[in-house]
Design an enzyme around this catalytic site. Structure first.
Site, PDB file in Angstrom:
ATOM      1  N   ASN A 240      52.337 -14.575  -4.091  1.00 41.27           N
ATOM      2  CA  ASN A 240      53.003 -13.778  -3.055  1.00 41.27           C
ATOM      3  C   ASN A 240      53.019 -12.344  -3.581  1.00 41.27           C
ATOM      4  O   ASN A 240      53.841 -11.986  -4.420  1.00 41.27           O
ATOM      5  CB  ASN A 240      54.424 -14.278  -2.801  1.00 41.27           C
ATOM      6  CG  ASN A 240      55.070 -13.607  -1.600  1.00 41.27           C
ATOM      7  OD1 ASN A 240      54.594 -12.586  -1.110  1.00 41.27           O
ATOM      8  ND2 ASN A 240      56.175 -14.165  -1.129  1.00 41.27           N
TER       9      ASN A 240
ATOM     10  N   ARG B 157      49.952 -15.955   0.133  1.00 40.32           N
ATOM     11  CA  ARG B 157      50.777 -15.788   1.326  1.00 40.32           C
ATOM     12  C   ARG B 157      50.399 -14.460   1.973  1.00 40.32           C
ATOM     13  O   ARG B 157      50.428 -13.410   1.327  1.00 40.32           O
ATOM     14  CB  ARG B 157      52.257 -15.787   0.967  1.00 40.32           C
ATOM     15  CG  ARG B 157      53.147 -15.604   2.193  1.00 40.32           C
ATOM     16  CD  ARG B 157      54.569 -15.249   1.817  1.00 40.32           C
ATOM     17  NE  ARG B 157      55.371 -15.027   3.007  1.00 40.32           N
ATOM     18  CZ  ARG B 157      56.499 -14.330   3.005  1.00 40.32           C
ATOM     19  NH1 ARG B 157      56.929 -13.762   1.898  1.00 40.32           N
ATOM     20  NH2 ARG B 157      57.180 -14.171   4.127  1.00 40.32           N
TER      21      ARG B 157
ATOM     22  N   HIS C 223      57.934 -16.006   9.025  1.00 43.11           N
ATOM     23  CA  HIS C 223      58.503 -17.114   8.257  1.00 43.11           C
ATOM     24  C   HIS C 223      57.883 -18.463   8.640  1.00 43.11           C
ATOM     25  O   HIS C 223      58.490 -19.524   8.439  1.00 43.11           O
ATOM     26  CB  HIS C 223      60.030 -17.210   8.452  1.00 43.11           C
ATOM     27  CG  HIS C 223      60.784 -15.993   8.022  1.00 43.11           C
ATOM     28  ND1 HIS C 223      61.804 -15.446   8.776  1.00 43.11           N
ATOM     29  CD2 HIS C 223      60.663 -15.214   6.932  1.00 43.11           C
ATOM     30  CE1 HIS C 223      62.294 -14.383   8.174  1.00 43.11           C
ATOM     31  NE2 HIS C 223      61.611 -14.215   7.044  1.00 43.11           N
TER      32      HIS C 223
ATOM     33  N   ARG D 208      68.137  -5.331   8.881  1.00 46.18           N
ATOM     34  CA  ARG D 208      67.487  -5.173  10.178  1.00 46.18           C
ATOM     35  C   ARG D 208      68.483  -5.434  11.295  1.00 46.18           C
ATOM     36  O   ARG D 208      69.326  -6.330  11.196  1.00 46.18           O
ATOM     37  CB  ARG D 208      66.302  -6.128  10.319  1.00 46.18           C
ATOM     38  CG  ARG D 208      65.171  -5.862   9.341  1.00 46.18           C
ATOM     39  CD  ARG D 208      64.058  -6.880   9.543  1.00 46.18           C
ATOM     40  NE  ARG D 208      63.058  -6.789   8.499  1.00 46.18           N
ATOM     41  CZ  ARG D 208      62.492  -7.842   7.909  1.00 46.18           C
ATOM     42  NH1 ARG D 208      62.851  -9.065   8.280  1.00 46.18           N
ATOM     43  NH2 ARG D 208      61.592  -7.687   6.969  1.00 46.18           N
TER      44      ARG D 208
ATOM     45  N   GLU E 299      57.945 -22.514   0.291  1.00 44.83           N
ATOM     46  CA  GLU E 299      56.716 -21.965   0.852  1.00 44.83           C
ATOM     47  C   GLU E 299      55.538 -22.133  -0.104  1.00 44.83           C
ATOM     48  O   GLU E 299      54.406 -22.373   0.326  1.00 44.83           O
ATOM     49  CB  GLU E 299      56.927 -20.492   1.190  1.00 44.83           C
ATOM     50  CG  GLU E 299      57.920 -20.275   2.315  1.00 44.83           C
ATOM     51  CD  GLU E 299      58.498 -18.882   2.356  1.00 44.83           C
ATOM     52  OE1 GLU E 299      58.395 -18.234   3.401  1.00 44.83           O
ATOM     53  OE2 GLU E 299      59.054 -18.441   1.331  1.00 44.83           O
TER      54      GLU E 299
END
Length: 401
Positions: free
Chosen positions: A8, A90, A179, A240, A384
């Site tokens: 990642n 990823r 996601h 956010r 993940e």
């Protein structure tokens, strides 16, 4: 022993895990931080709770990858780099090009680069990691796993915006979500824990972390999701804003006397959410402490808005799917805050959802609803890296390796 490494790659970081192939046993994991800055930090955990740490200047990702591969041999995690037969990356934005993970060739690299506008902070960094590993491990099969791919199954009625249709035809303006690797993993685990085929379940997966999104899973596929064209929309997050009237951008440009929409978008991406409402922190743990133990009203408001946002999407997706069989909590907040899970579960009482208070206090995978609950409530730590490793193994099998 053959191995798979999952990467990642961030703008100034490189996170990784190494798996045994086949078998997917984790052999090592680690992180290189502050790449391109002074005092870069290297951390590798391996073996029987062994840990390597060091601090040095690492000028770019190519140097970081080269250093990592040297350390893997020095620490005897691998004896020969040819043991690494697969590298899984990823990648955040795959647009409409990629509906599943794919082997990386120049065509794939060009498409990831083309989609930079959809993930300007992520895709360029992902590409840097891809190119560095392809150069240093030319014999390994490189695979891209996309956060958006899982959501490519969303029907048109759920991904289209009510804007001029030409925007979609010419510029591919639509809901892409994010996601997806996490939602795919926890949905599959939920089905296994519930003892039913995924295709027979209606699930709502709640990835509640610094970035947060809610996904409806129907017929074994993503059916709707809260994040949109970019990861800014949906529920309130750490920094956010989540859903907001786009007219506010123009309005605040006038009020703040700024000439660029990017300045307002920066505030909505980096200075809003928990941080903006509470005025305390972007970290949910700090906000919870201030709300519950210090009586801070703005912190309490931030939590109330967050919980309301989650239940709003749960209710919407339940209606869209004609019911719900299970609701999954995952990611940093979803996995580690029993108070947040309880607050959201209590608001789902109208669904006949009943939380087992004692089970909710625990850690790790668990069904945390009572036996007579009409909706299963599950706590599932996301993984993940494991999901990406599975994708790499599948592509290796297809290539005969």
């Amino acid at each position: 022993m053959q191995k798979i490494i999952v990467i990642n790659s961030g703008s100034s970081s490189l996170k990784f895990q190494i798996f045994e192939h086949p078998g997917k046993k984790v052999l090592a994991k680690g992180l290189i931080e502050r790449i391109g800055l002074e005092n870069s930090v290297i951390t590798i955990k391996y073996g029987q709770e062994q840990k390597y740490t060091d601090t040095k200047t690492i000028k770019d990702h190519h140097v970081a990858v080269s250093l990592l591969l040297d350390l893997l041999q020095e620490l005897e995690i691998v004896t020969d780099l040819n043991e690494i037969v697969g590298v899984g990356h990823r990648v955040v934005a795959g647009g409409e090009y990629f509906k599943h993970s794919v082997p990386i060739d120049q065509h794939v690299i060009d498409r990831i680069d083309e989609l930079t506008e959809l993930a300007p902070l992520h895709n360029p960094a992902n590409l840097v990691g891809i190119k560095a590993f392809k150069k240093l491990l030319p014999n390994a099969v490189s695979v891209a796993s996309f956060d958006t791919a899982f959501h490519q199954s969303i029907p048109e009625v759920n991904y289209m915006y009510s804007a001029p249709y030409e925007w979609y035809e010419k510029y591919k303006v639509r809901r892409y979500g994010a996601h997806g690797i996490s939602h795919r993993y926890v949905a599959n685990r939920a089905a296994e824990m519930m003892g039913k085929p995924l295709k027979d379940l209606r699930l709502i997966t709640c990835h509640l972390g610094a970035g947060a999104s809610i996904t409806a899973v129907k017929d074994g596929k993503s059916f709707d999701t809260s994040m949109g064209f970019t990861p800014l929309t949906g529920i309130t997050m750490a920094t956010r804003s989540g859903d907001i009237d786009v007219s506010l951008v123009v309005y605040m440009m006038k009020k703040l006397k700024v000439k660029s929409a990017s300045e307002i978008l920066y505030i909505l991406n980096k200075e809003s959410g928990f941080k903006g409402i509470s005025g305390i922190s972007a970290d949910m743990r700090d906000v919870e402490e201030a709300a519950w133990h210090e009586g801070n009203k703005r912190a309490r408001l931030a939590l109330d808005i967050f919980e309301k946002d989650v239940i709003k999407y749960v209710g919407q997706y339940m209606a869209e799917m004609g019911g719900v069989d299970g609701v999954v909590f995952t990611a940093g907040v979803g996995e580690n805050s029993p108070e947040i899970r309880e607050a959201i579960a209590n608001m789902m009482g109208f669904l006949g959802a009943k939380l087992d208070h004692e089970k909710n206090q625990g850690k790790g995978e668990a069904i945390i609803s009572t036996p007579d609950s009409k909706v299963a409530l599950l706590r599932i730590p996301t993984n993940e890296e494991y999901m990406i490793c599975c994708d790499v193994e599948e592509i290796l099998a297809q290539s005969g390796k």
